[in-house]
Design a protein around this motif. Structure first.
Motif, PDB file in Angstrom:
ATOM      1  N   ARG A  73      35.686  30.516  45.189  1.00 26.19           N
ATOM      2  CA  ARG A  73      36.608  29.408  44.893  1.00 26.19           C
ATOM      3  C   ARG A  73      37.866  29.898  44.177  1.00 26.19           C
ATOM      4  O   ARG A  73      38.964  29.462  44.471  1.00 26.19           O
ATOM      5  CB  ARG A  73      35.926  28.345  44.042  1.00 26.19           C
ATOM      6  CG  ARG A  73      36.856  27.171  43.743  1.00 26.19           C
ATOM      7  CD  ARG A  73      36.312  26.196  42.740  1.00 26.19           C
ATOM      8  NE  ARG A  73      35.027  25.655  43.117  1.00 26.19           N
ATOM      9  CZ  ARG A  73      34.363  24.764  42.386  1.00 26.19           C
ATOM     10  NH1 ARG A  73      34.880  24.318  41.246  1.00 26.19           N
ATOM     11  NH2 ARG A  73      33.199  24.314  42.765  1.00 26.19           N
ATOM     12  N   TYR A  74      37.689  30.812  43.227  1.00 26.23           N
ATOM     13  CA  TYR A  74      38.820  31.295  42.430  1.00 26.23           C
ATOM     14  C   TYR A  74      39.325  32.667  42.869  1.00 26.23           C
ATOM     15  O   TYR A  74      40.101  33.290  42.169  1.00 26.23           O
ATOM     16  CB  TYR A  74      38.455  31.273  40.942  1.00 26.23           C
ATOM     17  CG  TYR A  74      38.256  29.854  40.480  1.00 26.23           C
ATOM     18  CD1 TYR A  74      39.339  28.992  40.400  1.00 26.23           C
ATOM     19  CD2 TYR A  74      36.993  29.368  40.189  1.00 26.23           C
ATOM     20  CE1 TYR A  74      39.161  27.669  40.016  1.00 26.23           C
ATOM     21  CE2 TYR A  74      36.816  28.044  39.808  1.00 26.23           C
ATOM     22  CZ  TYR A  74      37.900  27.200  39.721  1.00 26.23           C
ATOM     23  OH  TYR A  74      37.728  25.891  39.353  1.00 26.23           O
ATOM     24  N   VAL A  83      40.283  33.725  34.754  1.00 25.72           N
ATOM     25  CA  VAL A  83      41.002  32.577  35.302  1.00 25.72           C
ATOM     26  C   VAL A  83      41.231  31.616  34.149  1.00 25.72           C
ATOM     27  O   VAL A  83      40.326  31.355  33.355  1.00 25.72           O
ATOM     28  CB  VAL A  83      40.190  31.881  36.425  1.00 25.72           C
ATOM     29  CG1 VAL A  83      40.871  30.601  36.885  1.00 25.72           C
ATOM     30  CG2 VAL A  83      39.976  32.820  37.596  1.00 25.72           C
ATOM     31  N   LEU A  85      42.228  27.752  33.550  1.00 31.46           N
ATOM     32  CA  LEU A  85      42.301  26.457  34.236  1.00 31.46           C
ATOM     33  C   LEU A  85      42.717  25.368  33.265  1.00 31.46           C
ATOM     34  O   LEU A  85      42.325  25.393  32.103  1.00 31.46           O
ATOM     35  CB  LEU A  85      40.922  26.059  34.772  1.00 31.46           C
ATOM     36  CG  LEU A  85      40.213  26.974  35.731  1.00 31.46           C
ATOM     37  CD1 LEU A  85      38.763  26.542  35.883  1.00 31.46           C
ATOM     38  CD2 LEU A  85      40.904  26.929  37.063  1.00 31.46           C
ATOM     39  N   VAL A  90      44.913  26.065  38.409  1.00 30.08           N
ATOM     40  CA  VAL A  90      44.829  27.459  37.974  1.00 30.08           C
ATOM     41  C   VAL A  90      46.177  27.838  37.374  1.00 30.08           C
ATOM     42  O   VAL A  90      47.208  27.796  38.043  1.00 30.08           O
ATOM     43  CB  VAL A  90      44.479  28.391  39.155  1.00 30.08           C
ATOM     44  CG1 VAL A  90      44.529  29.852  38.712  1.00 30.08           C
ATOM     45  CG2 VAL A  90      43.120  28.050  39.721  1.00 30.08           C
ATOM     46  N   GLU A  93      45.398  33.936  36.905  1.00 32.73           N
ATOM     47  CA  GLU A  93      44.208  34.644  37.387  1.00 32.73           C
ATOM     48  C   GLU A  93      44.500  36.128  37.447  1.00 32.73           C
ATOM     49  O   GLU A  93      45.631  36.538  37.758  1.00 32.73           O
ATOM     50  CB  GLU A  93      43.754  34.112  38.745  1.00 32.73           C
ATOM     51  CG  GLU A  93      44.804  34.169  39.801  1.00 32.73           C
ATOM     52  CD  GLU A  93      44.408  33.416  41.070  1.00 32.73           C
ATOM     53  OE1 GLU A  93      45.023  33.712  42.094  1.00 32.73           O
ATOM     54  OE2 GLU A  93      43.514  32.561  41.031  1.00 32.73           O
TER      55      GLU A  93
END
Length: 127
Positions: A73-74, A83, A85, A90, A93
């Protein structure tokens, strides 16, 4: 949910959604593996910096071995990964161990975000 340290909580796939969504403060999320020396180094640095940011940021760790869906997902392709958030956006990252000064810059920007209503991302790496 167990704590890795006083400042860093351990999240699992089952606890991630409730812990990561709709937070009033940005979430600094570490993706790590127990046997990875670089993961331990990044976690130690984040833990050392966390007291200065605890009023503005949440800190959590995800075991990369047990949370492959979150890695996808990331877009985390290697550990350690980091990451940041905020309300499912986001902000930042990165992969690998970052210099302490870069971590401070990232945390400063995210901390300002927690006090702001601006919706534009602060920074995002190129992938």
């Amino acid at each position: 949910m167990k704590s890795v340290s006083h400042y860093i909580r351990e999240l699992t796939l089952s606890t991630f959604e409730s812990e990561a969504r709709d937070r009033d403060r940005p979430l600094v999320l570490l993706f790590s593996a127990a046997q990875c020396p670089a993961s331990r180094t990044l976690e130690r640095m984040v833990n050392e910096l966390a007291p200065a940011y605890e009023k503005h940021l949440h800190f959590a760790r995800v075991n990369a071995v047990e949370a492959a869906d979150l890695l996808r997902r990331y877009r985390i392709h290697s550990v350690p990964g980091l990451v940041v958030l905020h309300r499912e956006t986001v902000l930042y990252e990165a992969m690998g161990v970052l210099p302490r000064r870069e971590l401070e810059t990232i945390f400063d920007a995210a901390a300002r975000r927690s006090d702001s209503v601006v919706e534009a991302p602060v920074s995002q790496s190129e992938n």
